[in-house]
Enzyme design. Structure first.
Site, PDB file in Angstrom:
ATOM      1  N   TYR A 199      -6.517 -10.064   4.052  1.00  0.00           N
ATOM      2  CA  TYR A 199      -7.537  -9.003   3.986  1.00  0.00           C
ATOM      3  C   TYR A 199      -8.287  -9.041   2.658  1.00  0.00           C
ATOM      4  O   TYR A 199      -9.502  -8.859   2.604  1.00  0.00           O
ATOM      5  CB  TYR A 199      -6.862  -7.637   4.189  1.00  0.00           C
ATOM      6  CG  TYR A 199      -7.793  -6.488   3.917  1.00  0.00           C
ATOM      7  CD1 TYR A 199      -8.825  -6.161   4.803  1.00  0.00           C
ATOM      8  CD2 TYR A 199      -7.658  -5.727   2.758  1.00  0.00           C
ATOM      9  CE1 TYR A 199      -9.688  -5.119   4.538  1.00  0.00           C
ATOM     10  CE2 TYR A 199      -8.519  -4.679   2.486  1.00  0.00           C
ATOM     11  CZ  TYR A 199      -9.534  -4.379   3.387  1.00  0.00           C
ATOM     12  OH  TYR A 199     -10.400  -3.341   3.107  1.00  0.00           O
ATOM     13  N   LYS A 200      -7.547  -9.283   1.575  1.00  0.00           N
ATOM     14  CA  LYS A 200      -8.177  -9.286   0.251  1.00  0.00           C
ATOM     15  C   LYS A 200      -8.925 -10.600  -0.038  1.00  0.00           C
ATOM     16  O   LYS A 200      -9.540 -10.732  -1.089  1.00  0.00           O
ATOM     17  CB  LYS A 200      -7.104  -9.048  -0.829  1.00  0.00           C
ATOM     18  CG  LYS A 200      -6.558  -7.620  -0.869  1.00  0.00           C
ATOM     19  CD  LYS A 200      -5.420  -7.516  -1.882  1.00  0.00           C
ATOM     20  CE  LYS A 200      -4.744  -6.151  -1.891  1.00  0.00           C
ATOM     21  NZ  LYS A 200      -5.539  -5.110  -2.543  1.00  0.00           N
ATOM     22  N   HIS A 241     -11.921   3.131   6.878  1.00  0.00           N
ATOM     23  CA  HIS A 241     -10.702   2.407   6.513  1.00  0.00           C
ATOM     24  C   HIS A 241     -10.183   1.536   7.661  1.00  0.00           C
ATOM     25  O   HIS A 241      -9.124   0.895   7.522  1.00  0.00           O
ATOM     26  CB  HIS A 241      -9.597   3.388   6.077  1.00  0.00           C
ATOM     27  CG  HIS A 241      -9.752   3.865   4.662  1.00  0.00           C
ATOM     28  ND1 HIS A 241      -9.901   5.188   4.318  1.00  0.00           N
ATOM     29  CD2 HIS A 241      -9.797   3.183   3.496  1.00  0.00           C
ATOM     30  CE1 HIS A 241     -10.024   5.300   3.010  1.00  0.00           C
ATOM     31  NE2 HIS A 241      -9.976   4.104   2.481  1.00  0.00           N
ATOM     32  N   TYR A 271       0.841  -1.207   0.000  1.00  0.00           N
ATOM     33  CA  TYR A 271       0.000   0.000   0.000  1.00  0.00           C
ATOM     34  C   TYR A 271       0.873   1.253   0.000  1.00  0.00           C
ATOM     35  O   TYR A 271       1.926   1.290   0.645  1.00  0.00           O
ATOM     36  CB  TYR A 271      -0.880   0.040   1.259  1.00  0.00           C
ATOM     37  CG  TYR A 271      -1.909  -1.054   1.353  1.00  0.00           C
ATOM     38  CD1 TYR A 271      -2.643  -1.441   0.238  1.00  0.00           C
ATOM     39  CD2 TYR A 271      -2.165  -1.678   2.569  1.00  0.00           C
ATOM     40  CE1 TYR A 271      -3.616  -2.433   0.336  1.00  0.00           C
ATOM     41  CE2 TYR A 271      -3.133  -2.664   2.677  1.00  0.00           C
ATOM     42  CZ  TYR A 271      -3.852  -3.038   1.560  1.00  0.00           C
ATOM     43  OH  TYR A 271      -4.808  -4.005   1.671  1.00  0.00           O
ATOM     44  N   GLU A 289      -9.640  -1.524  -9.580  1.00  0.00           N
ATOM     45  CA  GLU A 289     -10.533  -0.374  -9.406  1.00  0.00           C
ATOM     46  C   GLU A 289      -9.792   0.897  -9.809  1.00  0.00           C
ATOM     47  O   GLU A 289      -8.743   1.213  -9.239  1.00  0.00           O
ATOM     48  CB  GLU A 289     -10.945  -0.240  -7.944  1.00  0.00           C
ATOM     49  CG  GLU A 289     -11.780  -1.404  -7.437  1.00  0.00           C
ATOM     50  CD  GLU A 289     -12.114  -1.291  -5.953  1.00  0.00           C
ATOM     51  OE1 GLU A 289     -12.968  -2.050  -5.487  1.00  0.00           O
ATOM     52  OE2 GLU A 289     -11.502  -0.450  -5.251  1.00  0.00           O
ATOM     53  N   ASN A 331      -6.610   0.552  -7.269  1.00  0.00           N
ATOM     54  CA  ASN A 331      -6.612  -0.432  -6.196  1.00  0.00           C
ATOM     55  C   ASN A 331      -6.917  -1.782  -6.859  1.00  0.00           C
ATOM     56  O   ASN A 331      -7.405  -1.823  -7.991  1.00  0.00           O
ATOM     57  CB  ASN A 331      -7.667  -0.085  -5.148  1.00  0.00           C
ATOM     58  CG  ASN A 331      -7.591  -1.008  -3.951  1.00  0.00           C
ATOM     59  OD1 ASN A 331      -6.506  -1.283  -3.454  1.00  0.00           O
ATOM     60  ND2 ASN A 331      -8.730  -1.507  -3.498  1.00  0.00           N
ATOM     61  N   ARG A 339      -6.298   6.996  -8.486  1.00  0.00           N
ATOM     62  CA  ARG A 339      -5.409   5.939  -8.006  1.00  0.00           C
ATOM     63  C   ARG A 339      -6.002   4.607  -8.422  1.00  0.00           C
ATOM     64  O   ARG A 339      -7.189   4.521  -8.763  1.00  0.00           O
ATOM     65  CB  ARG A 339      -5.224   5.984  -6.478  1.00  0.00           C
ATOM     66  CG  ARG A 339      -6.479   5.644  -5.704  1.00  0.00           C
ATOM     67  CD  ARG A 339      -6.249   5.762  -4.198  1.00  0.00           C
ATOM     68  NE  ARG A 339      -5.355   4.733  -3.699  1.00  0.00           N
ATOM     69  CZ  ARG A 339      -5.771   3.563  -3.205  1.00  0.00           C
ATOM     70  NH1 ARG A 339      -7.060   3.264  -3.134  1.00  0.00           N
ATOM     71  NH2 ARG A 339      -4.905   2.677  -2.754  1.00  0.00           N
TER      72      ARG A 339
END
Ligand code: HEM
Length: 348
Positions: free
Chosen positions: A321-322, A198, A38, A270, A230, A228
């Protein structure tokens, strides 16, 4: 070049969604390096960059009609995917204006807008040819549209939209049209502040990513949008991967095998942009989702190599997390065949 729409493809059931050769070549591949972590990866949203999806403020592609239909299905099943807090009405009209102005200027063969003025009370006519819509209405008067102005225009746009109210040097998620999200809930997050929504993201808070990002966002000016990328991964080309429908798509993670992973596992990118809105001073956050299967991606040799390396070195908390942990070893083994070990130049 005129867009050849694929109106019949599906993002559920038989999952007939596929990318044409042109769509693969314009895919916004998100990895400029062999490792991923990140960062505050924001840049001006200008019509230049590695992918043709940056050409216009709001990208419209071959999946437009099918995606709008899938959004309508999701909304029919769960109207709570579109929520607007009462103080966000001005921002709703700002969003409608921005989208109608941009789409009609950038894609005049598909969208037209005529207006008697730009103040509330002016008479506007909107034509959306791909969806067969012609609508005359009074700008600022929701009673002259079939639904709220934010819902009206975002039903006719690909991707999700959040609107953040800016107050107390913070951003609050006070409106959203969210039907193609990567496993987060609008219903749960609506009204939350930037750090609150977040909250579940690992590692980034400690690295100061969100503190720096928020400072940047508060300063964004009208006419100077930023963007950005993601990413995550999704089994099957499915847009609606919300927590609310997890029982429908979660078990698919256990269905991947070395034989089917190339076809079934999709990189989900994204393109997130941020726009200051003129009357409300709110921040519009469109999240445009692009899906490509591993088999489609490896047709660009440097992407196959790079994805192989990124996944092989992904920090475990990010993989967890993903939602990738279960099938990551299978994906890494599959992609290794596309990595000859040679160096790849920096960039996408
Ligand atoms: C994840 C919203 C801007 C970085 C998320 C999530 C939401 C969200 C709802 C999912 C959280 C969960 O797991 O429940 C937004 C909104 C923004 C915004 C509405 C507009 C102001 C940004 C910016 C950054 C950022 C500017 C830049 C660093 C991230 C990261 C994740 C995340 C790194 C984790 C994504 C992943 O690993 O897949 N965001 N975000 N966000 N956001 Fe944002």
């Amino acid at each position: 070049m005129s867009i050849v729409f694929k109106p019949d493809e599906t993002f559920r059931g038989d999952y007939s969604y596929r990318n044409s050769d042109e769509a693969i070549l314009r895919f916004p591949f998100p990895f400029p390096d062999d490792q991923y972590m990140y960062s505050v990866n924001m840049e001006p949203h200008q019509p230049k960059g590695a992918s043709a999806v940056y050409e216009h403020g709001f990208d419209v592609d071959e999946h437009y009609i099918a995606e709008c239909r899938d959004k309508a299905i999701t909304l029919e099943r769960d109207p709570g995917r579109c929520q607007v807090l009462p103080h966000m009405q001005m921002a709703e009209w700002d969003t409608l204006e921005l989208l109608m102005d941009s789409l009609s200027a950038d894609y005049p063969e598909h969208f037209s807008l005529s207006k008697t003025g730009t103040d509330f009370g002016a008479h506007w006519t909107w034509i959306n040819r791909p969806l067969g819509i012609e609508q005359s209405f009074v700008f600022g008067d929701a009673a002259t549209l079939p639904c709220g102005s934010f819902e009206y225009i975002t039903r006719q746009a690909q991707g999700d939209f959040a609107i953040c109210d800016q107050r107390e040097d913070n951003l609050f998620l006070d409106a959203g049209m969210v039907t193609s999200q990567a496993d987060w809930s609008l219903d749960f997050n609506v009204g939350m502040s930037f750090m609150q929504w977040h909250g579940p993201v690992p590692l980034a808070h400690q690295a100061g990513v969100f503190e720096r990002a928020l400072k940047y966002l508060l300063m964004i000016r009208q006419g100077q949008p930023v963007r950005r990328l993601n990413w995550t991964m999704t089994v099957n080309p499915r847009l609606d991967t919300a927590p609310e429908t997890f029982p429908e798509w979660g078990p698919d993670r256990a269905s991947l095998t070395p034989e089917n992973i190339g076809r079934k596992l999709h990189l989900r990118v994204e393109l997130q942009t941020l726009w200051r809105l003129p009357r409300s001073n709110a921040l519009l956050f469109p999240i445009r989702c692009y899906l490509a299967s591993l088999d489609e991606l490896v047709r660009v040799p440097k992407w196959g190599k790079r994805l192989s390396r990124v996944l092989a070195t992904l920090p475990p908390p990010l993989a967890e997390y993903k939602g990738l942990s279960r099938f990551l070893p299978t994906a890494v083994a599959y992609l290794a065949a596309f990595d000859d070990g040679s160096a790849i130049s920096k960039g996408t």
